[in-house]
Design an enzyme around this catalytic site. Structure first.
Site, short mmCIF file in Angstrom:
data_model
loop_
_atom_site.label_atom_id
_atom_site.label_comp_id
_atom_site.label_asym_id
_atom_site.label_seq_id
_atom_site.Cartn_x
_atom_site.Cartn_y
_atom_site.Cartn_z
N ARG A 148 0.86 -0.77 -0.12
CA ARG A 148 0.15 0.08 0.44
C ARG A 148 0.61 1.15 -0.15
O ARG A 148 2.14 1.32 0.36
CB ARG A 148 -0.80 -0.02 1.17
N LYS A 172 -3.12 -1.75 7.72
CA LYS A 172 -3.09 -1.75 8.53
C LYS A 172 -2.81 -2.04 9.84
O LYS A 172 -3.17 -3.00 10.39
CB LYS A 172 -5.17 -1.46 7.51
N HIS A 244 -2.03 2.25 -5.99
CA HIS A 244 -2.94 0.80 -5.71
C HIS A 244 -2.80 -0.41 -7.06
O HIS A 244 -2.97 -1.84 -6.77
CB HIS A 244 -4.47 1.18 -4.82
N ARG A 247 -0.59 -2.95 -6.58
CA ARG A 247 -0.74 -3.53 -6.04
C ARG A 247 -1.88 -4.55 -6.45
O ARG A 247 -1.66 -6.00 -6.30
CB ARG A 247 -1.35 -2.81 -4.23
N TYR A 279 -9.65 -10.56 -6.91
CA TYR A 279 -9.01 -11.24 -7.84
C TYR A 279 -9.17 -12.48 -8.69
O TYR A 279 -8.67 -12.80 -9.85
CB TYR A 279 -7.37 -11.37 -7.22
#
Length: 298
Positions: A148, A172, A244, A247, A279
């Site tokens: 991130r 996070k 992003h 990522r 994904y």
């Protein structure tokens, strides 16, 4: 309890007790402040402890006139968390949001770049400048490890375990995870360190930060966005991309090449496998090729 005090206490709860990152806390605050502003605009005097379902419905209806379904769902989620907090603290007996349904929204598939497009971006970098060497290392790391943007700008030299081929990433909620890093990516980070960073005058307090700006200070998130968008324009890539995007591309390319979904989940730092499963929907043609290649009945 007035709105300002309740919002401040809510923010402290999110930060201290739930360990959420600053940007996440700010977004939750903004959700509640929109409701507060609506009440002020229409001169509706009611505290967060007494506001009714009907008043909140009117606010959401008004908000929906200028917001799409995704924004509405995000707002409702933020308000639900706020009133959950008030119930948790025994300040309210009920959460008025339980009777309010969020609009149904389709799952938004993340944008990705092809390997060719990533190479185009890298080729657009001017390696004759110090910033160019740094930017190449940044993009190689974003794509090579699926970080991130906040994880990238906060990465420290003491987090690099190149001999073991891992980096320690703080994600996070300040949760740490070890992410494997390839020799290819390590090479460009070490080139940046050796030829650029080691010759900079580094500002006090930033000695351990890996990526620095010209003033020897930590890069901002906004600067990473600017670098990538500038390169995208230079490379004539029409997609709307951000940090992003790398990522998403990292995860998608791993999956397409046969990586285990659980392994991808761990590398991305997703708490739930459901988040990673998005994904699986990215490349239906690839899934078709997989079944044709490996299923015994095809």
């Amino acid at each position: 309890m007035n709105w300002s005090a309740a919002i401040k206490d809510f923010a402290n709860y999110l930060k201290i007790e739930r360990g959420l990152q600053h940007n996440t806390v700010v977004n939750y605050q903004l959700d509640v402040e929109k409701l507060q502003q609506y009440l002020d605009d229409f001169k509706i005097e009611v505290s967060p402890l007494k506001i009714s379902v009907e008043a909140i419905r009117e606010f959401i209806y008004d908000f929906s006139k200028s917001a799409n379904a995704r924004s509405q769902a995000r707002l409702i989620s933020g308000l639900k968390s706020f009133f959950d907090y008030l119930v948790f603290e025994d300040l309210r007996e009920d959460n008025p949001m339980v009777l309010i349904e969020a609009p149904k929204i389709g799952r938004k598939l993340p944008d990705t770049l092809s390997l060719k497009e990533i190479d185009q971006l890298l080729d657009a970098i001017d390696l004759s400048s110090g910033q160019g060497q740094r930017n190449k290392a940044i993009i190689e790391l974003l794509y090579g490890c699926g970080l991130r943007v906040s994880e990238l700008v906060n990465l420290r030299i003491s987090d690099l375990y190149f001999e073991e081929s891992f980096i320690n990433v703080v994600g996070k909620g300040d949760k740490q995870r070890f992410v494997p890093i390839s020799d290819y990516t390590i090479k460009y980070i070490e080139l940046y360190q050796k030829h650029i960073r080691n010759h900079q005058q580094i500002a006090a307090g930033h000695e351990d930060i890996l990526f620095l700006n010209r003033r020897g200070k930590q890069l901002s998130r906004a600067m990473i966005f600017t670098v990538i968008r500038t390169l995208a324009n230079k490379a004539n890539i029409k997609k709307k991309i951000s940090p992003h995007t790398f990522r998403h591309s990292f995860a998608t390319h791993l999956l397409e090449n046969g990586a285990d979904l659980r392994a991808i989940q761990q590398m991305l730092g997703h708490e739930s496998i459901t988040t990673t499963e998005v994904y699986m929907h990215l490349n239906q043609s690839h899934l078709r090729e997989t079944i044709e290649k490996f299923h015994p009945r095809t």
